[in-house]
Design an enzyme around this catalytic site. Structure first.
Site, mmCIF file in Angstrom:
data_model
loop_
_atom_site.group_PDB
_atom_site.id
_atom_site.type_symbol
_atom_site.label_atom_id
_atom_site.label_comp_id
_atom_site.label_asym_id
_atom_site.label_seq_id
_atom_site.Cartn_x
_atom_site.Cartn_y
_atom_site.Cartn_z
ATOM 1 N N PHE A 1 0.816 -1.224 0.000
ATOM 2 C CA PHE A 1 0.000 0.000 0.000
ATOM 3 C C PHE A 1 0.840 1.259 0.000
ATOM 4 O O PHE A 1 0.402 2.304 0.467
ATOM 5 C CB PHE A 1 -0.966 0.001 1.189
ATOM 6 C CG PHE A 1 -1.716 -1.290 1.359
ATOM 7 C CD1 PHE A 1 -2.528 -1.762 0.345
ATOM 8 C CD2 PHE A 1 -1.593 -2.047 2.519
ATOM 9 C CE1 PHE A 1 -3.217 -2.969 0.487
ATOM 10 C CE2 PHE A 1 -2.276 -3.246 2.659
ATOM 11 C CZ PHE A 1 -3.083 -3.712 1.653
ATOM 12 N N GLU B 1 -5.869 1.736 -6.811
ATOM 13 C CA GLU B 1 -6.136 2.713 -5.766
ATOM 14 C C GLU B 1 -7.475 3.413 -5.910
ATOM 15 O O GLU B 1 -8.031 3.924 -4.937
ATOM 16 C CB GLU B 1 -4.992 3.751 -5.742
ATOM 17 C CG GLU B 1 -3.673 3.064 -5.447
ATOM 18 C CD GLU B 1 -2.450 3.954 -5.600
ATOM 19 O OE1 GLU B 1 -2.127 4.655 -4.650
ATOM 20 O OE2 GLU B 1 -1.827 3.914 -6.675
#
Ligand SMILES: Cc1cc2nc3c(=O)[nH]c(=O)nc-3n(C[C@H](O)[C@H](O)[C@H](O)COP(=O)(O)OP(=O)(O)OC[C@H]3O[C@@H](n4cnc5c(N)ncnc54)[C@H](O)[C@@H]3O)c2cc1C
Ligand code: SF4
Lengths: 351, 744
Positions: free
Chosen positions: B244, B710
């Site tokens: 991430f 994302e």
């Protein structure tokens, strides 16, 4: 984690003797104790493992219609036990609203009663905490205390007791059976946990070495089974401690409340039995007005201990909701989301 | 060179094949970095600062060393020398590191020593026995701190102030104006796999098992730091348990490498969950003020997005939260601006959808507030202000199927007929129900990558690139692209990846990994096929001899003449006749500067949310989520849907759950564990749907692929917040939404 001795007693007497030695801690499932050891909050010199003791893992029916539950019974086994579900449904609902399935499969009755507060300053050894280090102060005051106590707190400690199970136990007059160096004794669960006063480190009435052997649910409490609920507010739908919670039971005769039980969770250092509210309900017709008045009495003494004034009103409302749901009747099956406001509401919310 | 046509249908790419590493994952056989135990390995544990500012006055090293099993304690006094200061940032994407350079403490959780022991338990207790004594100084950790400044740059080198049009005129022209401030908290990545490393030195050669999102950058920085050749650094990172954005090279990993150097034995260092709330970056808190003006017909006349955020006291990363306002809605005047604070926290960094996640939340709620002010349906209002060109730059979009996203999402959700007024809908039991919408957006980026392809004499293929599987499915999607580029079935292609000794696949970040490394693979495969075609077309024995101007296509292990299916030659035969073991192709990919200067490139989407709220208790639940996204070509719809689901769930988490609880006095994160730092559980996500909207983009890259990793967060958090308003009439501007905000 510190180095410690590990002992595995074969009898309750051996366990009590080992537990009475300074620095000992009883180990049940360890879901709370081992976590606290890993973060340095608990540093016992000796773990006395209860997992191999005979006689602590059965559920017996009592002549009065009650149940006697061994201290090593796992939370999940208790919650799914047919007699518990039938006679003490709010206890089952409270258990199933706690923690996660994995934790409930491991956690024990004794351990649940003695789980420590989730106050984050208690868990952080760099913070001042009168409960962990008596006299050091209380960093929760003036800190992140949104979820701290609104009843029964003191200047020295504003923590809450996190157990869901105990709220239902307090409502239905459970009794704790104890075996200790001085022999056997019993304490009503309502009196088992202490308010902090100036000694928040003393959380219960247990003396060193005293072992919980069983818990008794009296037959009398089974009379509430048709109208018993537990409701819990949390910050996600499951796997979270209560912001506030309530256990309620009603005996309704001829359209009137003949007897009532109400206890609140997440509001104090102990499960909060609301006896004044119960008394006020007796004789009333079950309905929102009576429930609101009772909830008002239950929170009459409440005051914020920090940024948590909202919890007072929220606790009132959860008490009302628990009473409304209890009055509507215990569902034939426990809802898929036990204790959740999103479980079915018989009759709906009426506007 | 001969023309090699590209197959569009019947290829591997586009198929919803299941993860090739799925079996390894579900059986626990996938080997993550910390699963490695080289012979003689020791365990290292970090001792982390419990103050947020000051210095370490004393450490009880003797007590730690005396603990049975402890081998060594690494402190500023004996830490092996480095060729580069840990604060050096000359390698791209570098953050300053805390590598025991001195006794200063710059944030809570900063490493202050490392204990190395024979067992993890001994090292852990050794670290506790160090019992540091501190000289603490007062800290600032909130956005109320003094000392705001205008940062030099935001995100990766973007200007802190941008505008087009005349803001004063735009606001003056408005008949309706709103101004509102939205707050988002500090958040942590919380990848399931903690950051760690297993490090072994052999002279100046370094062998590392270590999760990373970028091999080449990691090698470059380590080489510079240790003064060793980059080629001697071998990193294996076949799987990441999530990154991430937090798993470029991190300070704790370098400490593990230093520890191995100090003791001359392999060392494993893995962060505890609690230690992940400090030295491995986070999403910075924001306080965003939106000023919108609109004309009577609902057309925006002005959009001003101001961001107050924070970086650390010692390094710079400014959450680029206003970026979404550059691209999403047409307005004659748009301005974005920033101010930042220096706080006593670790340095923030890239966290899934950096900028867009928090920024689109504020923008989408503000748009909802303005739709309300205009008395318009929030979807109609967004369509009224649809951007036909990128507003801030005036560039056309390389592709933009957002209208289709709105339409398909709305149809699937059943948006039509939504009552305008809040508190208009209830469920059967009397709970409040609300519907909200949010627009999703994320830039389509490209980094740099290389790949190598080989067609072997037995007719099979080999494709190599050092890509990163963070759980998104890189092993599968890249193998599909590889197979397609070679005209082979996926089972006929060996795909090597996840190691630093392969051609660089660049970084797995910016939602650009598939686009970048995939384009490199495609180019490598095409070059190998072209070489093979040259051999065949020049060979009088080949059925393809002389097809030069017509061209061929590779399919099923054969080259086939473009205009005549019956004239074909198998890879194996071509190589056999040529007496070659294999042909090789190499491919590169990078941003096409010319296309980027002409087009604005973004993925888009529309998210629709339904929430149900208990009117008395304030408890709420997301009951439905539908997202429709357009992100160019889809290599594997199954994997892409998973990315959207994961993103949307993160959006719910953003709106309702995630928050680091910082103690304002100590600067410590008080909920540094997954019991108390809430993310959604299954019961929080009842029904979720992702729609893949067709979009063809001839400009973004050779593959036509935009990013999907994302975008799902963006739009979703706003949709949930807007649904809450629609259910309750309460406009929540502070996130995550607290129960007391909705008690009514
Ligand atoms: C992430 C997480 C979430 C949770 N969520 C909830 C929740 O929502 N609601 C909730 O109610 N609970 C929750 N819990 C707490 C959980 O219920 C307790 O951890 C569990 O009940 C403890 O039981 P145990 O058997 O593991 O006790 P242990 O950890 O073994 O022991 C706990 C304490 O009890 C003492 N002890 C144990 N048995 C005896 C005995 N027979 N006699 C005397 N002393 C004894 C031990 O010495 C120790 O001090 C959660 C826990 C975790 C980790
Ligand atoms: S509230 Fe109680 S448990 Fe929490 S820090 Fe204060 S004294 Fe400790």
């Amino acid at each position: 984690m510190n180095r410690f001795d590990y002992v595995r007693p074969r009898t309750v007497a051996e366990a009590v003797a080992a537990g009475a030695e300074p620095g000992s801690a009883f180990l049940a499932a360890g879901t709370n104790l081992l976590d606290l050891m890993k973060i340095g909050v608990a540093r016992p010199a000796r773990l006395v493992d209860l997992n191999h003791l005979p006689g602590l893992s059965s559920i017996e029916a009592l002549p009065d219609g009650g149940l006697r539950i061994g201290a090593q019974i796992r939370n999940a086994d208790l919650a799914h036990h047919a007699q518990v579900v039938r006679r003490f449904p709010a206890v089952a609902e409270a258990l199933l609203s706690g923690a996660s399935a994995q934790l409930r499969n491991a956690a024990t009755v004794g351990g649940n009663l003695l789980q420590r507060t989730r106050c984050s300053y208690f868990q952080d050894t760099a913070s001042a905490c009168n409960k962990r280090a008596p006299g050091s102060g209380c960093d929760a005051r003036g800190g992140d205390n949104r979820l701290h106590a609104v009843l029964g707190w003191s200047e020295s400690c504003i923590a809450t007791n996190p157990s869901d199970f105990c709220v239902a136990l307090a409502a239905f007059d459970a009794v704790v059976e104890i075996e200790g160096p001085a022999g056997r004794r019993e304490i009503p669960l309502r009196d088992f946990h202490r308010l902090p006063g100036s000694t928040p480190d003393r959380e219960t009435d247990l003396a060193p070495g005293e072992l919980i052997v069983a818990l008794r649910l009296p037959g009398e409490a089974a009379g509430f089974a048709p109208h018993s609920r537990y409701v819990k507010l949390r910050e996600r739908t499951s796997y979270a401690f209560a912001v506030v919670s309530a256990a309620a039971g009603l005996r309704i005769e001829d359209g009137r409340i003949a007897a009532a039980r109400l206890a609140l969770g997440g509001v104090a250092a102990k499960p909060w039995r609301a006896t004044a509210a119960e008394a006020a309900l007796v004789g009333a017709a079950p309905g929102a007005d009576a429930f609101r008045a009772a909830a008002g009495l239950a929170l009459a003494e409440a005051k914020p201990s920090g940024d948590n004034a909202f919890k007072i009103e929220l606790a009132r409302r959860i008490a009302v909701r628990a009473l409304i749901l209890a009055a509507a009747g215990t569902p034939a099956r426990l809802p898929a989301l036990p204790a959740s406001p999103f479980a079915p509401i018989p009759g709906g919310l009426h506007g | 060179m001969v023309e090699v046509h590209r197959l569009r249908h019947g290829s591997n790419a586009g198929q919803p094949i299941t993860r090739r590493d799925g079996l390894l994952k579900v059986t626990g056989m996938a080997r993550y970095a910390a699963d490695n135990h080289p012979p003689g390995m020791l365990h290292a544990v970090i001792a982390a600062a419990r103050i947020a500012r000051g210095r370490v006055a004393a450490l009880d090293v003797a007590a730690a060393r005396a603990h049975p099993g402890v081998v060594q304690v690494m402190t500023p006094g004996n830490r092996p020398a480095l060729a580069l200061h840990p604060d050096d940032k000359s390698v791209p994407f570098s953050f300053r590191m805390d590598l025991l350079q001195d006794d200063r403490v710059r944030y809570a959780g900063q490493p202050i020593a490392v204990v190395i022991a024979e067992t993890l338990e001994a090292a852990t207790e050794g670290a506790a026995l160090l019992a540091p004594r501190y000289e603490a100084e007062a800290v600032e950790v909130t956005l109320d701190a003094p000392g705001a400044f205008v940062p030099e740059a935001v995100g990766v080198g973007a200007p802190p102030e941008e505008h087009h049009g005349d803001m004063a005129a735009g606001l003056a022209a408005a008949t309706r104006r709103i101004e509102a401030t939205y707050e988002t908290p500090m958040q942590f990545h919380n990848a399931m796999e903690p950051h760690g490393v297993v490090a072994a030195w052999d002279g100046d050669a370094l062998s590392l098992d270590m999760p990373t999102q970028g091999f080449a950058l990691t090698q470059m920085r380590l080489a510079a730091m240790f003064g060793i050749p980059a080629e001697g650094i071998h990193i294996r990172s076949p799987f990441l348990g999530g990154g991430f954005g937090s798993k470029l090279l991190t300070g704790p990993q370098v400490l593990g490498i230093l520890a191995a150097r100090l003791v001359g034995q392999p060392v494993k260092l893995v962060l505890t969950r609690a230690q992940m709330y400090g030295p491995v970056t986070h999403r910075a808190p924001t306080r965003q003020t939106l000023r919108l003006g609109a004309a009577a017909d609902g057309a925006l006349t002005a959009l001003h997005h101001h961001v107050r955020t924070a970086t650390s006291r010692f390094d710079d990363f400014i959450e680029p939260a206003a970026g979404a306002s550059h691209t999403l809605y047409a307005a004659p005047a748009i301005a974005t601006s920033y101010e930042a604070l220096r706080l006593d926290t670790g340095t923030p960094g890239f966290m899934r959808a950096p900028g867009e996640a928090s920024g689109s939340l504020a923008l989408e709620v503000a748009m909802d507030e303005m739709a309300q002010a205009c008395g318009m349906d929030p979807l109609d209002f967004r369509l009224r202000n649809y951007a036909e060109v990128e507003p801030i730059s005036g560039k056309p979009f390389s592709s933009k199927a957002l209208r289709d996203c709105y339409a398909e999402g709305a149809a699937r959700f059943g948006w039509a007929g939504r009552p305008l007024a809040p508190r208009s809908m209830r469920d059967a039991e009397g709970r409040l129900v609300g519907w909200g919408i949010g627009t999703a957006t994320f830039p389509a980026m490209m980094f740099q990558a290389e790949a190598r392809a080989e067609i072997r004499r037995d007719g099979t293929g080999l494709v190599e690139t050092g890509a990163h599987d963070m759980g998104q499915g890189a092993w599968t999607a890249f193998a599909q692209i590889a197979a397609e580029s070679l005209g082979l079935d996926i089972g006929q292609v060996e795909f090597r990846s996840g190691r630093s000794d392969l051609p660089s696949a660049g970084i797995a970040g910016g939602s650009a990994h598939t686009a970048t490394a995939g384009s490199a693979i495609q180019a490598a495969g095409e070059q190998a096929i072209a070489r093979l075609a040259e051999l065949a077309l020049a060979d009088p024995r080949s059925p393809l001899f002389g097809a030069d101007n017509i061209g061929v296509v590779a399919r099923g292990g054969r080259l086939v003449r473009w205009d005549d299916e019956s004239r074909r030659d198998s890879f194996a035969d071509i190589l056999d006749r040529a007496g070659l073991e294999s042909v090789e192709g190499r491919g590169n990919a990078s941003a096409d500067a010319e296309a980027a200067s002409r087009y604005a490139m973004h993925s888009h989407g529309a998210v629709f949310a339904e929430v149900t709220v208990d009117p008395d208790l304030g408890q709420l639940r997301v009951t439905r989520l539908v997202g429709a996204f357009a992100a160019g070509r889809i290599i594997n719809p199954r994997l892409v849907k998973s990315q959207y689901y994961g993103g949307m769930i993160w959006g719910v988490s953003f709106a309702l759950h995630e928050r680091a609880a910082l103690d304002h006095r100590s600067g410590r994160v008080m909920n540094a564990d997954l019991g108390e730092y809430h993310v959604p559980v299954n019961a929080d996500i009842p029904s979720i749907e992702a729609i893949l909207v067709e979009e063809e983009d001839p400009h973004v890259n050779a593959l036509g692929v935009k990013g999907v990793g994302e975008i799902g967060i963006t739009g979703t958090a706003g949709a949930v917040a807007n649904a809450i308003w629609h259910a309750t009439g309460v406009r929540v501007r502070r996130f995550p939404v607290a129960i007391e905000a909705l008690m009514g």
